[in-house]
Enzyme design. Structure first.
Site, short mmCIF file in Angstrom:
data_model
loop_
_atom_site.label_atom_id
_atom_site.label_comp_id
_atom_site.label_asym_id
_atom_site.label_seq_id
_atom_site.Cartn_x
_atom_site.Cartn_y
_atom_site.Cartn_z
N TYR A 154 5.90 8.35 25.29
CA TYR A 154 4.68 9.09 25.60
C TYR A 154 3.62 8.19 26.22
O TYR A 154 2.84 8.63 27.08
CB TYR A 154 4.12 9.75 24.33
CG TYR A 154 2.70 10.21 24.48
CD1 TYR A 154 2.41 11.42 25.11
CD2 TYR A 154 1.64 9.43 24.01
CE1 TYR A 154 1.09 11.83 25.28
CE2 TYR A 154 0.33 9.84 24.18
CZ TYR A 154 0.06 11.04 24.81
OH TYR A 154 -1.25 11.43 24.98
N SER A 205 12.95 8.01 19.17
CA SER A 205 13.71 8.66 20.25
C SER A 205 15.08 8.02 20.40
O SER A 205 16.06 8.69 20.74
CB SER A 205 12.93 8.60 21.56
OG SER A 205 12.63 7.27 21.93
N TYR A 238 11.68 11.74 23.93
CA TYR A 238 10.67 10.68 23.92
C TYR A 238 9.97 10.63 22.57
O TYR A 238 9.89 11.63 21.84
CB TYR A 238 9.65 10.87 25.05
CG TYR A 238 8.69 12.03 24.89
CD1 TYR A 238 7.46 11.88 24.25
CD2 TYR A 238 9.00 13.29 25.40
CE1 TYR A 238 6.57 12.93 24.12
CE2 TYR A 238 8.12 14.35 25.28
CZ TYR A 238 6.90 14.17 24.64
OH TYR A 238 6.02 15.22 24.51
N CYS A 239 9.47 9.45 22.24
CA CYS A 239 8.61 9.27 21.09
C CYS A 239 7.35 8.54 21.57
O CYS A 239 7.00 8.63 22.76
CB CYS A 239 9.33 8.53 19.95
SG CYS A 239 9.96 6.88 20.38
N TRP A 240 6.68 7.82 20.69
CA TRP A 240 5.39 7.21 21.08
C TRP A 240 5.56 6.20 22.20
O TRP A 240 4.87 6.25 23.21
CB TRP A 240 4.75 6.58 19.85
CG TRP A 240 3.54 5.74 20.17
CD1 TRP A 240 3.41 4.40 20.05
CD2 TRP A 240 2.28 6.20 20.68
NE1 TRP A 240 2.17 3.97 20.43
CE2 TRP A 240 1.45 5.07 20.83
CE3 TRP A 240 1.78 7.45 21.03
CZ2 TRP A 240 0.14 5.16 21.31
CZ3 TRP A 240 0.48 7.54 21.52
CH2 TRP A 240 -0.32 6.41 21.65
#
Length: 348
Positions: free
Chosen positions: A121, A100, A92-94
């Site tokens: 996230y 991601s 995952y990323c933001w």
């Protein structure tokens, strides 16, 4: 759900959770158990962001793409070189975007069944906030009350060792809650990480059993207790520790003994009371701190600060304090705390 994507509800299905955000984002908050494998570090992210604003999106992607490829290659060789073919990671990323997505593309090219967290996230954080508005209402709290020096946190710990359900807010916040409460060996978490840890703790509790919790204010150090939780706690049944002054003073001297080794730090904390105490009083307390006279100092703090504050706050904030079950104590040493906890647990 699209192939190669997963939801927050599916987190437990994966062998590893990979946080592709920058180190500072990871430090602020993360999905519990995730490992930090940034595709851009903080400096690189700033460089790419500046190029995006000052030049163009294409230039930012061209420069950033090389950085991302280099970082992912390093993670593959250093962190994941020994993972079996059956290994199944979630990245995952933001917000489930390019960072991601790039990582998952590389992992899937290797042959692993890697997935990207839908919404990243942000979706995780959204769930934590929503759940923390609703979760506290499921529980019946037993609020451990008593003036400063009553060993409330130690009693909570002793109750936990007896198998009682507890919520130790001061442990999660890494702070004792008072003006002297900063811990010598633990920094306070960020607000978001505190809420994440709190969410995980509440999810692990049984709503069918009471939960012992210490009477706290809305703030523990610089951490804010979520509104739904603090209001639910203040509606709970109270149990009151009635310890005599000498027992409380002896406990405070032991519990804050580390401050005696650093008079300058102790004086700095006392200065936070400058709006509540006269300069003459603060100067006297600082002199006691430098002289190592902790017994006398803490005795005055009990009489002139802690007890008046307690009388104002408890009656105002806890609806059932007048009906509290009272547990007397003439000693707050380890044995006395253990006895208090045993009596509380037996009375519930």
């Amino acid at each position: 759900m699209k192939k190669g994507f997963a939801t927050v509800a599916q987190l437990s299905e994966f062998d590893e959770i990979i946080d592709a955000r920058s180190p500072s984002e990871f430090a602020d908050d993360r999905i519990p158990g995730a490992i930090s494998c940034p595709v851009l570090d903080d400096e690189q992210r700033a460089i790419v962001g500046t190029i995006y604003k000052q030049r163009s999106a294409f230039e930012a992607r061209r420069v950033g793409g090389a950085m991302v490829a280099e970082n992912i290659a390093r993670h593959l060789s250093e962190r994941f070189h020994d993972k079996p073919k059956e290994w199944r990671p979630l990245v995952y990323c933001w917000r489930g975007g390019q960072r991601s997505g790039a990582f998952v593309t590389w992992l899937r090219m290797v042959g692993w069944d890697a997935c990207q967290l839908e919404g990243g996230y942000k979706n995780w954080r959204r769930e934590v906030v929503a759940e923390m508005a609703e979760l506290p209402g499921r529980f019946s709290f037993r609020v451990v009350c008593g003036p400063t020096g009553s060993a409330k946190t130690r009693v909570i710990e002793a109750l936990a060792s007896l198998g009682a359900q507890t919520l130790d807010l001061e442990d999660l916040a890494a702070h004792k809650g008072s003006v002297l409460g900063a811990l010598p060996d633990r920094a306070q978490p960020t607000q978001k990480w505190f809420e994440t840890s709190l969410y995980i703790r509440l999810k692990a509790l049984d709503p069918g059993r009471p939960v012992f919790v210490e009477a706290e204010s809305r703030k523990i150090g610089r951490i804010h207790v979520p509104e739904a939780l603090i209001m639910r706690i203040r509606e709970g049944d109270c149990v009151l520790i009635d310890a005599d002054r000498e027992a409380r003073l002896d406990f405070l001297v032991r519990d804050y003994a580390y401050l005696g080794a650093d008079p300058a730090e102790l004086c700095a904390r006392l200065e936070h009371l400058s709006k509540l105490q006269s300069r003459e009083t603060l100067d006297r307390w600082k002199a006691l701190a430098h002289a190592g006279e902790l017994h006398a100092l803490y005795g005055e703090l009990i009489e002139l600060h802690y007890d008046p504050l307690y009388k104002r706050s408890q009656n105002r904030n806890f609806a059932r304090i007048e009906a509290a079950q009272v547990f007397s104590a003439d000693s707050l040493d380890d044995a006395g705390i253990a006895k208090l906890a045993q009596r509380m647990a037996s009375a519930t």
